[in-house]
Design an enzyme around this catalytic site. Sequence first.
Site, PDB file in Angstrom:
ATOM      1  N   ARG A 176       4.890 -13.145   9.335  1.00  0.00           N
ATOM      2  CA  ARG A 176       5.933 -11.552   9.256  1.00  0.00           C
ATOM      3  C   ARG A 176       7.008 -11.752   9.565  1.00  0.00           C
ATOM      4  O   ARG A 176       7.513 -12.804  11.032  1.00  0.00           O
ATOM      5  CB  ARG A 176       4.761 -10.220   8.997  1.00  0.00           C
ATOM      6  CG  ARG A 176       4.642 -10.648  10.760  1.00  0.00           C
ATOM      7  CD  ARG A 176       3.816  -9.447  11.302  1.00  0.00           C
ATOM      8  NE  ARG A 176       3.562  -8.242  10.621  1.00  0.00           N
ATOM      9  CZ  ARG A 176       3.009  -7.410   9.872  1.00  0.00           C
ATOM     10  NH1 ARG A 176       2.348  -7.916   9.106  1.00  0.00           N
ATOM     11  NH2 ARG A 176       3.706  -6.113   9.801  1.00  0.00           N
ATOM     12  N   GLU A 219       0.940  -1.355  -0.311  1.00  0.00           N
ATOM     13  CA  GLU A 219      -0.571   0.076  -0.347  1.00  0.00           C
ATOM     14  C   GLU A 219       0.891   1.291  -0.104  1.00  0.00           C
ATOM     15  O   GLU A 219       1.866   1.080   1.075  1.00  0.00           O
ATOM     16  CB  GLU A 219      -0.978  -0.216   1.428  1.00  0.00           C
ATOM     17  CG  GLU A 219      -2.311   1.232   0.839  1.00  0.00           C
ATOM     18  CD  GLU A 219      -2.991   1.747   2.537  1.00  0.00           C
ATOM     19  OE1 GLU A 219      -2.506   0.640   3.586  1.00  0.00           O
ATOM     20  OE2 GLU A 219      -3.478   1.940   2.639  1.00  0.00           O
ATOM     21  N   LYS A 273       4.184   0.719   9.466  1.00  0.00           N
ATOM     22  CA  LYS A 273       4.318   2.128   8.865  1.00  0.00           C
ATOM     23  C   LYS A 273       3.281   3.501   9.766  1.00  0.00           C
ATOM     24  O   LYS A 273       4.719   3.982   9.596  1.00  0.00           O
ATOM     25  CB  LYS A 273       3.860   2.122   7.611  1.00  0.00           C
ATOM     26  CG  LYS A 273       4.132   1.185   6.438  1.00  0.00           C
ATOM     27  CD  LYS A 273       3.295   0.898   5.513  1.00  0.00           C
ATOM     28  CE  LYS A 273       3.203   0.323   4.978  1.00  0.00           C
ATOM     29  NZ  LYS A 273       2.569   0.436   3.783  1.00  0.00           N
TER      30      LYS A 273
HETATM   31  P1  ATP Z   1       1.294  -2.156   7.598  1.00  0.00           P
HETATM   32  O1  ATP Z   1       0.768  -3.080   9.328  1.00  0.00           O
HETATM   33  O2  ATP Z   1       2.839  -1.060   8.719  1.00  0.00           O
HETATM   34  O3  ATP Z   1       1.079  -1.319   7.249  1.00  0.00           O
HETATM   35  P2  ATP Z   1       1.822  -3.865   5.762  1.00  0.00           P
HETATM   36  O4  ATP Z   1       1.234  -5.361   5.915  1.00  0.00           O
HETATM   37  O5  ATP Z   1      -0.204  -3.026   5.535  1.00  0.00           O
HETATM   38  O6  ATP Z   1       2.439  -2.933   6.812  1.00  0.00           O
HETATM   39  P3  ATP Z   1       1.839  -2.854   2.886  1.00  0.00           P
HETATM   40  O7  ATP Z   1       1.906  -2.121   2.297  1.00  0.00           O
HETATM   41  O8  ATP Z   1      -0.028  -4.103   2.884  1.00  0.00           O
HETATM   42  O9  ATP Z   1       1.845  -2.797   4.413  1.00  0.00           O
HETATM   43  O10 ATP Z   1       2.700  -4.379   2.506  1.00  0.00           O
HETATM   44  C1  ATP Z   1       2.965  -5.087   1.464  1.00  0.00           C
HETATM   45  C2  ATP Z   1       3.295  -6.918   1.480  1.00  0.00           C
HETATM   46  O11 ATP Z   1       4.525  -6.543   3.336  1.00  0.00           O
HETATM   47  C3  ATP Z   1       2.163  -7.363   2.058  1.00  0.00           C
HETATM   48  O12 ATP Z   1       2.203  -8.655   1.212  1.00  0.00           O
HETATM   49  C4  ATP Z   1       2.984  -7.672   3.528  1.00  0.00           C
HETATM   50  O13 ATP Z   1       2.549  -9.292   4.257  1.00  0.00           O
HETATM   51  C5  ATP Z   1       4.094  -7.368   3.537  1.00  0.00           C
HETATM   52  N1  ATP Z   1       4.502  -7.330   5.521  1.00  0.00           N
HETATM   53  C6  ATP Z   1       4.839  -6.060   5.609  1.00  0.00           C
HETATM   54  N2  ATP Z   1       4.975  -6.223   6.923  1.00  0.00           N
HETATM   55  C7  ATP Z   1       5.558  -7.282   6.733  1.00  0.00           C
HETATM   56  C8  ATP Z   1       6.634  -8.286   7.560  1.00  0.00           C
HETATM   57  N3  ATP Z   1       6.646  -7.110   8.848  1.00  0.00           N
HETATM   58  N4  ATP Z   1       7.165  -8.949   7.003  1.00  0.00           N
HETATM   59  C9  ATP Z   1       7.070  -9.633   6.178  1.00  0.00           C
HETATM   60  N5  ATP Z   1       5.935  -9.501   5.004  1.00  0.00           N
HETATM   61  C10 ATP Z   1       5.614  -8.882   5.561  1.00  0.00           C
HETATM   62 MG    MG Z   2      -1.370  -4.106   4.399  1.00  0.00          MG
END
Ligand code: ATP
Ligand code: MG
Length: 564
Positions: free
Chosen positions: A266, A39, A276
Amino acid sequence: MSTEGSTENNPSQDFIREIVHGDLASGKHNEIVTRFPPEPNGYLHIGHAKSICLNFGVAEETKGRCHLRFDDTNPAREDTEYVDAIKQDVEWLGFTWHEQPFYASDYFDRLYGYAQELIRQGKAYVCDLSAEAFMQTRGTPTRAGENSPHRDRGVEENLILFESMRRGEFDDGSKTLRAKIDMASPNIHLRDPALYRIRKVTHHRTGDAWAIYPMYDFAHCLSDAIEGITHSLCTLEFEVHRPLYDWILEQLDLPRPLPRQIEFARLNLGYTVMSKRKLLQLVQDGDVDGWDDPRMPTLSGLRRRGVTPQAIRHFCQRIGLTKFNALTDIALLEHSIREDLNRCALRVMGVLRPLKVVIENLPEDYVEMLEAINHPEKPEEGSRQLVFSREIYIETDDFMEDPPKKFFRLQPGGEVRLRYAYILKCEEVIKDADGNIVELRASIDPESKRGGATSARKVKGTIHWVSASHAVDAEVRLYDRLFTQEEPDAQKEGKDYRSLLNPDSMVKLEGCKLEASLGEASDQTRYQFERLGYFCADQQSNQDGKPVFHRTISLRDSWAKAKG
Ligand code: ATP
Ligand code: MG
């Protein structure tokens, strides 16, 4: 701390790759198609790198393809600055996406059409409940929810209302489109979840064309299906969403086989935060100097600090994939960083806290060129010339006036080897009026350099040095962990993670003296300063013409030691 599931010895065999290879072998798919779907509401961090290495890695290994897809369905928090940064970071890690990047917002028309199709099938309805009423009637894990009073609206009415929502005829939050599934389902995500909400917000790509935006659960599975994704790899939080993912796809006329969602744990890393939202807060509050502050766990921060993409990829390979959440020891990341820098960084000498030494048995204008090798394990990297002269700088803490027993560096009347040069003897300590040591007077054994009569003479310590009049002045920034506790997120009530910020996470040293060759260090060039660690030149921080170096990491490897 987790190393279980490590794929270090066999990168092709984790539970996801097993499924993928099985699906190729059985003929379910001829080509594997994965996606990385960030995102664009923040910069990528090391956790994202795990997902990037997995998705792009699986595609590479199977000669399939991986899409970079911006999951841009939440316009309020998204921005093109983030889109550009994300592309840069994925490329920096060394991956290329198939064709152009994809955007969920490119599917807004098709998603709208799929929603209409669900309405026509009697599987979705417009609901007038407020957000609070929606939450109140949703039930709890142990108590069933209640049907919405609008659940049985007719198809025609729903289609008209949905179209009016789209055109912006209703206020934000006044209506939603909901799937009609089962308010008594044990899985709360199946209790008539919202598919669309009204949001009169300008979108960074579609402008004001839409007054409604699809929910993540609706947009994500359909974006996967539209792009022909075969394996939709996501983190464990989405396991409970999978029945909804499958339900939506099964209702619609989409090419089979449908994408399959598979979850993995994760990455959680010690001494940092990875959400984030929290990282954004650190940036906004000025606790760090932007998203690419070298202390941040972001890919741009790690890059600026001097970490190599290979180190991150190797780290991601080492941690492997599991089905349970755990905390990864940050020492493992640090180990991967050192290992790669040890391989690629050229050796140089720099003095961080200089102490002047005057060598009294050399003439004032003495200049000698000495040869120093650039990399001990890579003869092909050759050697360079170091200037040696009467006045040099050594590290302040390489001298002790009154040392403890096992101190093998310089002391009054003692000797030490100057790296690539002579044996130096301390003859006299010069102090200022307050008793601070300001200078040493010394002599060298003129026969003790390479090729000399006493070159084999052994002294216990070897220290680094630079020639005083030839040295380059520089600023060096030393870094430590951003937080003082391993799990800043897991704090007891009332304690904010920000109260655990490490006040010493950055130390700026302004009067450093580096060997002359570093005057021409180009941006992002990485070095090992002998005995001190790995450093990286940063022209972005270089304001008054004085070079700035970040210490990427020290030489001390607690992981290798623990495993050693
Ligand atoms: P946040 O919860 O901090 O906003 P997010 O998971 O919503 O992070 P996205 O931009 O949606 O962030 O993440 C893109 C991809 O990266 C998703 O498929 C998510 O599963 C993966 N991802 C995000 N954080 C992690 C992590 N700590 N370990 C492994 N994969 C991750
Ligand atoms: Mg997300």
